[in-house]
Design an enzyme around this catalytic site. Structure first.
Site, PDB file in Angstrom:
ATOM      1  N   ASP A 111      69.364  49.351  40.952  1.00  0.00           N
ATOM      2  CA  ASP A 111      70.871  49.737  41.224  1.00  0.00           C
ATOM      3  C   ASP A 111      71.277  48.397  40.892  1.00  0.00           C
ATOM      4  O   ASP A 111      70.978  47.319  41.120  1.00  0.00           O
ATOM      5  CB  ASP A 111      71.167  49.826  42.661  1.00  0.00           C
ATOM      6  CG  ASP A 111      72.568  50.227  43.072  1.00  0.00           C
ATOM      7  OD1 ASP A 111      73.437  49.620  42.182  1.00  0.00           O
ATOM      8  OD2 ASP A 111      72.735  51.083  43.922  1.00  0.00           O
ATOM      9  N   HIS A 115      74.808  47.315  40.887  1.00  0.00           N
ATOM     10  CA  HIS A 115      75.972  47.222  41.504  1.00  0.00           C
ATOM     11  C   HIS A 115      75.827  46.264  42.511  1.00  0.00           C
ATOM     12  O   HIS A 115      75.120  45.912  43.354  1.00  0.00           O
ATOM     13  CB  HIS A 115      76.812  48.648  42.076  1.00  0.00           C
ATOM     14  CG  HIS A 115      76.701  49.480  41.119  1.00  0.00           C
ATOM     15  ND1 HIS A 115      75.382  50.654  40.906  1.00  0.00           N
ATOM     16  CD2 HIS A 115      77.446  50.082  40.290  1.00  0.00           C
ATOM     17  CE1 HIS A 115      75.802  51.334  40.025  1.00  0.00           C
ATOM     18  NE2 HIS A 115      77.045  51.057  39.342  1.00  0.00           N
ATOM     19  N   SER A 141      69.271  54.577  45.692  1.00  0.00           N
ATOM     20  CA  SER A 141      69.291  53.462  46.445  1.00  0.00           C
ATOM     21  C   SER A 141      68.931  53.502  47.955  1.00  0.00           C
ATOM     22  O   SER A 141      68.339  52.758  48.648  1.00  0.00           O
ATOM     23  CB  SER A 141      70.635  52.638  46.196  1.00  0.00           C
ATOM     24  OG  SER A 141      70.655  52.139  44.891  1.00  0.00           O
TER      25      SER A 141
END
Length: 898
Positions: free
Chosen positions: A738, A740, A791
């Protein structure tokens, strides 16, 4: 049980040049020593004995000695003309021996070894020419086809494409496998095994494990696995990641440890077997063997360890669209709306066309890079121009883009009206791409043929609502064409519903032509019908088409787009080709104009077009920027509202002045961050959830927030005292897979402002790094962040690793996920540490600022979490839980905290 290394065993024989030549190649012009595959013809006794030893050791599967028996690799020895003979003989020999050892209780199998060649489709061999390739997709496919046909004719049970370091090479092999099976009339299953190039878990061409799996997710593979590069211990964390997501069997055949200074391997069979036992006991794998440095002595130790052990069960294939660049993109209901960047289109951007015409590819790539930076999650690439060689330009641009990791991390949408251009583009992309587009315009047969070719090349398709009768313009025609295409794709072309993206045609409204009045509402109604009746299919469209009537009036165009998207997304449109930096937001539009725009889009009144034309005329002289900035009335608002506006619009011009006023009112910089700035970000989050903002605008707000914190940082530092005791040490990380970090970064700032020592490991952090850092730094809390659905499972992996390391540190799991309960319920029974899940950014900050605001509060917080641990376990057992509604309720009632 797979066999072990072929090369290692061959080396034991001490063969010389004459052995490799034999009588067949006694006068060959090139040196042949090292060409192990040729021994099938010149010293078949050696290869036969090696196979026999592995079968005697208990191997269920033996590989043919054909790793480099392809035309490209054999050309280095001048033996390319012998490829078919080598493969056919190798397969026949292995087949004969496997059959000799087979019994009803223990059948033996043969897999055809297909190596990657020494060349890569995705990387330039010349640092000065990033578009250059020394091998193409077609060259690889031709070489693989020849090899595979001979292997199948020789009698292999499956094909094993192994030691993959470039996914595009693997896609060429899969493409060739289809053709080889068709040519021989045998449907032979395919196995893939790739090799990791670094400790972050990427292959040489840059893809993550998750992106690799996404890239081949359209194939019904027998297995996917890992080999070479690392020893069994180093490979384990990557194997665990693969095992958690692979919807097929998983294989692994590691090296005998890491190589020593002389290139040899020192790990003993017993040492390797102890690690392999962990693979088996933890249910990580289905097929086990050995790579470099392993021999029959290693393989002999593996079979007894499997007696009575349940093998790994493949995970259920998710009903969601997996796309990939260097990193994965999961398109599902949790993503709200996928922004497809529109500026790399020669038909839609004069600047991009000029740069391509002038061969200024570096500057053209900057346009792509800017779109990704601004939040585009896919990139649409179009080279359709009468003065361009579109196929050549598509190939050049995509080859260059592959060398830019910050751009190549997102998936590509290959956009063309010429199928040859689409085909050329797909043969340059290692990730899972999108074809834009196919249609029924030229009949069902060609439609199905192109859809199947796109699928074989690893892509999903956008389907235009267009058939033999022309473009579908009415609601009735849109759903008729889309329904028919859906049936063909799912029943004849092998597509899953979620691999289909419909474009029901966004057409220009407010043209003054009566037949066009319903174009907007008909598209919106079609979106709803598709999502309700064509289960799992997605809906996209080119939004700029809608406002074609208002060219030159950018403010009205963007306002019209904002209104249209608001209603279309609510109806089910989940992706679109848009400008990620659109300046106009739904709530910005003055109510009188918004009402007229909605009348136009929804076709609510017969005079809507005339009213909009009048308004557009009044606004024509003003640019979008002028519309957004000339009205300074927001500067008269209270400072809290001014800061909220600045965040919402991404305006940094007045931050210094407004923050100074806010500090004077709130007394400390920390209170400004925890107060008006976080309230502003909360408002941004609410608008995003309502579909009134899109990810690029949220990213812009986060950048402005970061700018504000930077301005306040000197005041924060000034307020700190050297003798102030740390409130605690927090390790923060966005989990592996991930990228982000918006929420993580904000929470990190707030915790830092409240006296916490924050160790921020960044994004894409592997579990082993989190665990080792937590132990080394003796942290008080581990905070895990993530946006995408995988995630959640990665967070579970992290806490399992924490437990395995003997830790019980409280864990905070946070992020824009929609299944927090699912994650917490899975964590609670397996982890002794306290776990709190925080649903969104605003709650994340509340917990960080209020519950973790001091050392005393931190201790109370941890104690509270410890007390609720049994409640967490009970909730997990009963599959029930109480959500955290407020801090007061939490303190009063001590509910389960997620």
């Amino acid at each position: 049980m797979l066999d072990g290394a072929m090369g290692t065993m061959v080396q034991r024989y001490g063969l010389g040049e004459s052995d490799f030549r034999g009588a067949l190649l006694a006068g060959h012009a090139k040196q042949l020593k090292g060409n192990n595959d040729i021994l099938v013809l010149t010293r078949p006794d050696v290869i036969r004995e090696i196979h026999t030893r592995y079968l005697a050791a208990g191997a269920d599967i033996i590989e043919t000695s054909t790793f480099n028996a392809n035309r490209i690799s054999q050309a280095e020895y001048g033996c390319e003309q012998l490829c078919a003979e080598i493969n056919r003989n190798a397969a026949a020999m292995a087949r004969e021996l496997a059959d000799e050892f087979s019994t009803p209780a223990k059948p033996r199998f043969v897999v055809g070894s297909v190596g990657p060649t020494s060349r890569t489709c995705s990387i330039s061999p010349d640092v000065e020419d990033p578009a250059k390739r020394n091998v193409t997709f077609d060259m690889l496919a031709d070489a693989y086809r020849e090899q595979m046909i001979a292997l199948i004719e020789g009698g292999v049970d499956a094909l094993l494409c192994e030691t993959i370091f470039d996914t595009l090479n693997a896609k060429a092999a899969l493409y060739a496998a289809d053709e080889a099976c068709a040519a021989t009339g045998r449907d032979v299953p395919v196995m893939l095994s790739f090799t990791i190039a670094d400790k972050q878990g990427r292959i040489l061409s840059g893809q993550t494990i998750e992106a690799f799996v996404a890239s081949v997710s359209n194939r019904n593979l027998l297995s996917v696995g890992l080999n070479c590069s690392f020893g069994a211990r180093e490979m384990k964390p990557f194997l665990k990641r693969l095992s958690e997501i692979a919807p097929c069997y998983v294989s692994v055949y590691p090296n005998a440890g890491l190589p020593n200074e002389l290139g040899g391997y020192d790990q003993t069979p017993q040492e390797m077997a102890e690690i392999v036992r962990e693979y088996i006991d933890e249910g990580l794998v289905n097929i086990i063997g050995g790579c470099c440095g392993t021999t029959d002595e290693y393989i002999a130790l593996f079979p007894p360890m499997t007696e009575g052990v349940q093998p790994r069960i493949p995970v259920t294939k998710p009903d969601e669209l997996w796309l990939s660049g260097l990193e994965p993109l999961v398109v599902d209901s949790r993503m709200n709306f996928i922004n497809v960047g529109e500026r790399c289109n020669v038909a839609g951007s004069r600047k991009f066309l000029r740069l391509i015409n002038e061969k200024k590819y570096g500057e053209a790539l900057d346009i792509a890079r800017k779109q990704v930076e601004d939040g585009a999650q896919l990139l649409d690439i179009n080279m359709d121009d009468g003065l361009l060689d579109a196929a050549a330009e598509m190939t050049t641009f995509l080859n260059m883009l592959a060398g830019e990791p910050d751009i190549a991390r997102v998936p590509i949408m290959v956009d063309s009206s010429d199928w040859n251009v689409i085909r050329a583009g797909l043969k340059c992309i290692q990730g899972r791409a999108v074809v834009n587009s196919i249609s029924l315009k030229e009949g069902e047969a060609l439609f199905v043929e192109r859809a199947m070719e796109a699928r074989r090349l690893g892509a999903v398709v956008v389907v235009m609502a267009f058939d033999e009768l022309g473009q579908a313009t009415t609601y009735e025609r849109k759903i008729e064409v889309c329904g028919r295409a859906f049936e063909l794709l799912t029943k004849k072309a092998g597509f899953e519903p979620y691999e289909i993206i419909f474009d029901p045609n966004i057409l220009a409204v407010a043209t003054g032509i009566e037949e066009h009045a319903a174009y907007g509402i008909d598209f919106i109604r079609a979106c709803a019908w598709i999502r309700e009746n064509l289960g799992g299919a997605h809906v996209s469209g080119g939004v700029s088409n809608l406002s074609f009537s208002f060219r030159g009036n950018n403010y009205v165009r963007e306002a019209l787009h904002a209104v249209f998207l608001y209603h279309a997304i609510a109806a089910g449109m989940d992706m679109g080709i848009v400008n990620p930096l659109t300046a106009v937001q739904y709530d910005d539009i003055p109510l009188p104009l918004r009402q007229v725009l909605e009348d136009v889009v929804l076709n609510r009144t017969s005079d809507a077009t005339e009213r909009l034309i009048v308004m557009a005329g009044e606004l024509k002289e003003q640019s979008v920027a002028a519309q957004q900035t000339t009205d300074d009335s927001w500067r008269e608002l209270p400072v809290e509202k001014r800061l909220e506006w600045a965040l919402l619009k991404g305006i940094g011009e007045y931050l210094a002045v407004d923050l100074a006023e806010a500090v004077e009112r709130y007394h400390t910089a920390v209170d400004v961050i925890g107060g008006p700035l976080m309230d502003g970000m909360g408002h941004v989050g609410e608008l995003f959830g309502q579909g009134k903002l899109f990810l690029p605008q949220v990213v812009k707000a986060a950048r402005t927030m970061k700018q504000a914190v930077t301005i306040l940082q000197p005041l924060i530092e000034q307020a700190k005292s050297d003798d102030v005791k740390s409130a605690g040490r927090v390790l923060v990380a966005t989990v592996k897979g991930d990228v982000h970090d918006i929420g993580k970064n904000i929470a990190t700032v707030v915790m830092g402002c409240n006296g916490y020592e924050v160790i921020d490991l960044g994004v894409m952090v592997p579990p082993e790094v989190i665990v080792s850092t937590a132990m080394e730094k003796q942290v008080d809390i581990v905070a895990l962040s993530g946006l995408i659905t995988p995630s959640l499972e990665e967070m579970i992996t992290v806490v399992k690793e924490l437990k395995a390391a003997g830790l019980d540190i409280p864990v905070m799991i946070a992020g824009a996920t929609t299944s927090p309960m699912h994650t917490a319920l899975k964590i609670a029974p397996v982890y002794d540490g306290a776990v709190v899940h925080v649903k969104d950014v605003s709650q994340n900050v509340v917990v960080a600022a209020e519950l973790l605001g001091s050392a005393d509060r931190r201790d109370a917080f941890v104690a509270l979490l410890k007390e609720t641990q049994q409640e967490l376990r009970d909730a997990a057992a009963q599959k029930t839980a109480t959500p955290l509604r407020s801090l007061d309720e939490a303190r009063a009632n001590k509910p389960n905290l997620f």
